[in-house]
Motif scaffolding. Structure first.
Motif, PDB file in Angstrom:
ATOM      1  N   VAL A  34      38.266  25.349  44.586  1.00 18.39           N
ATOM      2  CA  VAL A  34      38.672  26.735  44.835  1.00 18.39           C
ATOM      3  C   VAL A  34      37.905  27.672  43.907  1.00 18.39           C
ATOM      4  N   GLN A  35      37.410  28.769  44.454  1.00 15.59           N
ATOM      5  CA  GLN A  35      36.763  29.802  43.648  1.00 15.59           C
ATOM      6  C   GLN A  35      37.807  30.817  43.225  1.00 15.59           C
ATOM      7  N   ALA A  36      38.093  30.872  41.941  1.00 15.89           N
ATOM      8  CA  ALA A  36      39.035  31.859  41.414  1.00 15.89           C
ATOM      9  C   ALA A  36      38.287  33.149  41.107  1.00 15.89           C
ATOM     10  N   ILE A  37      38.833  34.264  41.552  1.00 15.74           N
ATOM     11  CA  ILE A  37      38.219  35.573  41.325  1.00 15.74           C
ATOM     12  C   ILE A  37      39.229  36.464  40.617  1.00 15.74           C
ATOM     13  N   VAL A  38      38.890  36.866  39.411  1.00 14.49           N
ATOM     14  CA  VAL A  38      39.732  37.772  38.635  1.00 14.49           C
ATOM     15  C   VAL A  38      39.194  39.183  38.844  1.00 14.49           C
ATOM     16  N   VAL A  39      40.011  40.037  39.445  1.00 11.59           N
ATOM     17  CA  VAL A  39      39.585  41.380  39.824  1.00 11.59           C
ATOM     18  C   VAL A  39      40.047  42.378  38.770  1.00 11.59           C
ATOM     19  N   LEU A  40      39.115  43.184  38.287  1.00 13.35           N
ATOM     20  CA  LEU A  40      39.416  44.232  37.310  1.00 13.35           C
ATOM     21  C   LEU A  40      38.926  45.565  37.875  1.00 13.35           C
ATOM     22  N   PRO A  41      39.843  46.452  38.237  1.00 15.63           N
ATOM     23  CA  PRO A  41      39.439  47.760  38.784  1.00 15.63           C
ATOM     24  C   PRO A  41      38.773  48.631  37.728  1.00 15.63           C
ATOM     25  N   TYR A  42      37.918  49.545  38.188  1.00 21.64           N
ATOM     26  CA  TYR A  42      37.335  50.549  37.292  1.00 21.64           C
ATOM     27  C   TYR A  42      38.472  51.289  36.591  1.00 21.64           C
ATOM     28  N   PRO A  43      38.277  51.767  35.349  1.00 19.28           N
ATOM     29  CA  PRO A  43      36.985  52.017  34.699  1.00 19.28           C
ATOM     30  C   PRO A  43      36.336  50.805  34.042  1.00 19.28           C
ATOM     31  N   ILE A  44      36.978  49.628  34.083  1.00 19.60           N
ATOM     32  CA  ILE A  44      36.347  48.441  33.516  1.00 19.60           C
ATOM     33  C   ILE A  44      35.145  48.053  34.374  1.00 19.60           C
ATOM     34  N   LYS A  45      33.973  47.914  33.719  1.00 15.95           N
ATOM     35  CA  LYS A  45      32.763  47.565  34.465  1.00 15.95           C
ATOM     36  C   LYS A  45      32.109  46.282  33.977  1.00 15.95           C
ATOM     37  N   PHE A  46      32.629  45.722  32.877  1.00 18.06           N
ATOM     38  CA  PHE A  46      32.111  44.442  32.420  1.00 18.06           C
ATOM     39  C   PHE A  46      33.132  43.824  31.460  1.00 18.06           C
ATOM     40  N   ILE A 103      35.190  30.038  38.146  1.00 17.73           N
ATOM     41  CA  ILE A 103      35.861  31.314  37.875  1.00 17.73           C
ATOM     42  C   ILE A 103      34.816  32.419  37.903  1.00 17.73           C
ATOM     43  N   LYS A 104      35.126  33.484  38.615  1.00 19.18           N
ATOM     44  CA  LYS A 104      34.278  34.671  38.611  1.00 19.18           C
ATOM     45  C   LYS A 104      35.129  35.893  38.299  1.00 19.18           C
ATOM     46  N   PHE A 105      34.488  36.907  37.724  1.00 16.69           N
ATOM     47  CA  PHE A 105      35.147  38.175  37.441  1.00 16.69           C
ATOM     48  C   PHE A 105      34.475  39.254  38.284  1.00 16.69           C
ATOM     49  N   ALA A 106      35.285  40.123  38.862  1.00 17.09           N
ATOM     50  CA  ALA A 106      34.739  41.181  39.723  1.00 17.09           C
ATOM     51  C   ALA A 106      35.335  42.519  39.312  1.00 17.09           C
ATOM     52  N   THR A 107      34.487  43.451  38.914  1.00 23.52           N
ATOM     53  CA  THR A 107      34.956  44.812  38.658  1.00 23.52           C
ATOM     54  C   THR A 107      34.733  45.621  39.934  1.00 23.52           C
ATOM     55  N   MET A 110      34.389  28.333  51.708  1.00 19.00           N
ATOM     56  CA  MET A 110      34.825  28.440  50.311  1.00 19.00           C
ATOM     57  C   MET A 110      36.274  28.928  50.250  1.00 19.00           C
ATOM     58  N   ARG A 111      37.104  28.181  49.572  1.00 20.61           N
ATOM     59  CA  ARG A 111      38.493  28.590  49.376  1.00 20.61           C
ATOM     60  C   ARG A 111      38.574  29.577  48.213  1.00 20.61           C
ATOM     61  N   LEU A 112      39.293  30.676  48.422  1.00 22.98           N
ATOM     62  CA  LEU A 112      39.364  31.741  47.428  1.00 22.98           C
ATOM     63  C   LEU A 112      40.781  31.892  46.895  1.00 22.98           C
ATOM     64  N   ALA A 113      40.867  32.225  45.616  1.00 21.17           N
ATOM     65  CA  ALA A 113      42.138  32.591  44.994  1.00 21.17           C
ATOM     66  C   ALA A 113      41.891  33.832  44.151  1.00 21.17           C
ATOM     67  N   PHE A 114      42.730  34.842  44.335  1.00 23.46           N
ATOM     68  CA  PHE A 114      42.549  36.120  43.650  1.00 23.46           C
ATOM     69  C   PHE A 114      43.633  36.351  42.599  1.00 23.46           C
ATOM     70  N   PHE A 115      43.213  36.898  41.476  1.00 24.79           N
ATOM     71  CA  PHE A 115      44.100  37.421  40.442  1.00 24.79           C
ATOM     72  C   PHE A 115      43.679  38.870  40.196  1.00 24.79           C
ATOM     73  N   ILE A 116      44.604  39.704  39.745  1.00 27.61           N
ATOM     74  CA  ILE A 116      44.281  41.110  39.467  1.00 27.61           C
ATOM     75  C   ILE A 116      44.769  41.471  38.070  1.00 27.61           C
ATOM     76  N   TYR A 124      46.698  34.776  46.783  1.00 31.75           N
ATOM     77  CA  TYR A 124      46.854  35.681  45.639  1.00 31.75           C
ATOM     78  C   TYR A 124      47.942  35.126  44.731  1.00 31.75           C
ATOM     79  N   LEU A 125      47.725  35.215  43.414  1.00 28.06           N
ATOM     80  CA  LEU A 125      48.743  34.876  42.424  1.00 28.06           C
ATOM     81  C   LEU A 125      48.743  35.911  41.307  1.00 28.06           C
ATOM     82  N   ASP A 126      49.926  36.230  40.809  1.00 25.91           N
ATOM     83  CA  ASP A 126      50.033  37.029  39.589  1.00 25.91           C
ATOM     84  C   ASP A 126      49.510  36.220  38.408  1.00 25.91           C
ATOM     85  N   LEU A 127      49.221  36.923  37.324  1.00 22.84           N
ATOM     86  CA  LEU A 127      48.662  36.286  36.133  1.00 22.84           C
ATOM     87  C   LEU A 127      49.725  35.742  35.185  1.00 22.84           C
TER      88      LEU A 127
END
Length: 281
Positions: free
Chosen positions: A33-45, A64-68, A1-7, A114-117
């Motif tokens: 490509v599986q895009a993953i948008v990463v959101l650090p805590y305190p965001i949980k959903f 597209i997936k979102f990951a906290t 699986m090819r991954l691409a990350f955004f933060i 990785y790419l900026d938003l």
């Protein structure tokens, strides 16, 4: 699986139409490509009722997936964790620097791109995934950390993390790009302009400004002026993506019926994000 990350590190749990345009443009041009948008805590959903652009895009695009995440947990074994705990609290721009740390750690752990938003992706990136280890230079003597790709555990990423651990300055806004630039010089024993001229050094591909930053940040207003459409089309013709320099361009709004280059690109490459706004993009 090819991954691409955004933060997304604003800690609001909200993503703008422009941010979702970046994600959508990548996923539409790269359906494998599986895009993953990463959101650090305190965001949980993600509250879709409050995120109209997110709802519009994920309804239309499946990959597209979102990951906290808990940053301290994901970075607990990182070479950068000591510096992060010791110095990050003194930074006037802690969200930016948190993102700088995290993007390196994610690609080191998982591999991918990785790419900026604040990019609009214009082309399929299969070539980048095939050569996978790449970095880009927006200027002759600098390397950007706004877009890069590596196999997991690449030794250049280790070099970057070690340099961050030694030299991170919380008072320097561009500490992330500077660490990339310095690491390239020390790792390859070569100046950036020479590496870009060669195009490849060892197993790392170097891209010049035309690949991702065909328009210098001093000229970013050109994307918002319909009189410049022909010029922009000429400049971006060979680009994988274009950088919109959000820090400088975000105050400029576009009416939804605009014919400015950015609006034209958005209608083509991120129609769902663009269609999520009623008056201004």
């Amino acid at each position: 699986m090819r991954l691409a990350f955004f933060i997304e590190t604003s800690a609001t749990g909200l993503l703008s139409a422009r941010q979702m345009c970046s994600v959508e443009s990548l996923t539409r041009t790269n359906p494998d490509v599986q895009a993953i948008v990463v959101l650090p805590y305190p965001i949980k959903f993600i509250d879709l009722a409050e995120n109209r652009p997110v709802l519009h895009v994920i309804t239309a695009v499946p990959n597209i997936k979102f990951a906290t995440i808990d940053i301290l947990q994901i970075m607990k074994n990182s070479k950068m964790i000591r510096t992060m705990k010791k110095k990050l609290g003194r930074s006037p721009t802690p969200l930016q620097h948190t993102s700088d740390f995290l993007r390196v750690e994610l690609i080191n752990n998982f591999g991918g791109i990785y790419l900026d938003l604040d990019f609009v992706v214009l082309k399929n990136l299969s070539k980048l995934y095939q050569e996978i280890n790449f970095i880009a230079s927006p200027f002759e003597t600098r390397i950007t950390n706004a877009v890069f790709g590596f196999k997991r555990n690449h030794s250049l990423l280790k070099e970057i993390m070690e340099l961050v651990d030694r030299n991170y300055d919380p008072n320097v806004y561009g500490s992330g790009p500077l660490s990339f630039t310095s690491s390239v010089k020390s790792y390859f024993n070569i100046e950036v302009d020479e590496a870009v001229k060669r195009g490849r050094v060892k197993d790392v591909r170097f891209y010049n400004k035309t690949a991702f930053t065909p328009v210098h940040y001093d000229n970013v207003s050109i994307f918002f002026d319909e009189r410049n459409s022909e010029k922009v089309n000429e400049w971006i013709g060979t680009s994988f993506a274009v950088h919109l320099w959000n820090k400088l361009s975000s105050p400029t709004k576009l009416q939804v019926d605009s014919k400015a280059p950015y609006a034209v690109m958005a209608r083509e490459f991120c129609p769902s994000a663009f269609g999520s706004v009623e008056d201004y993009f």
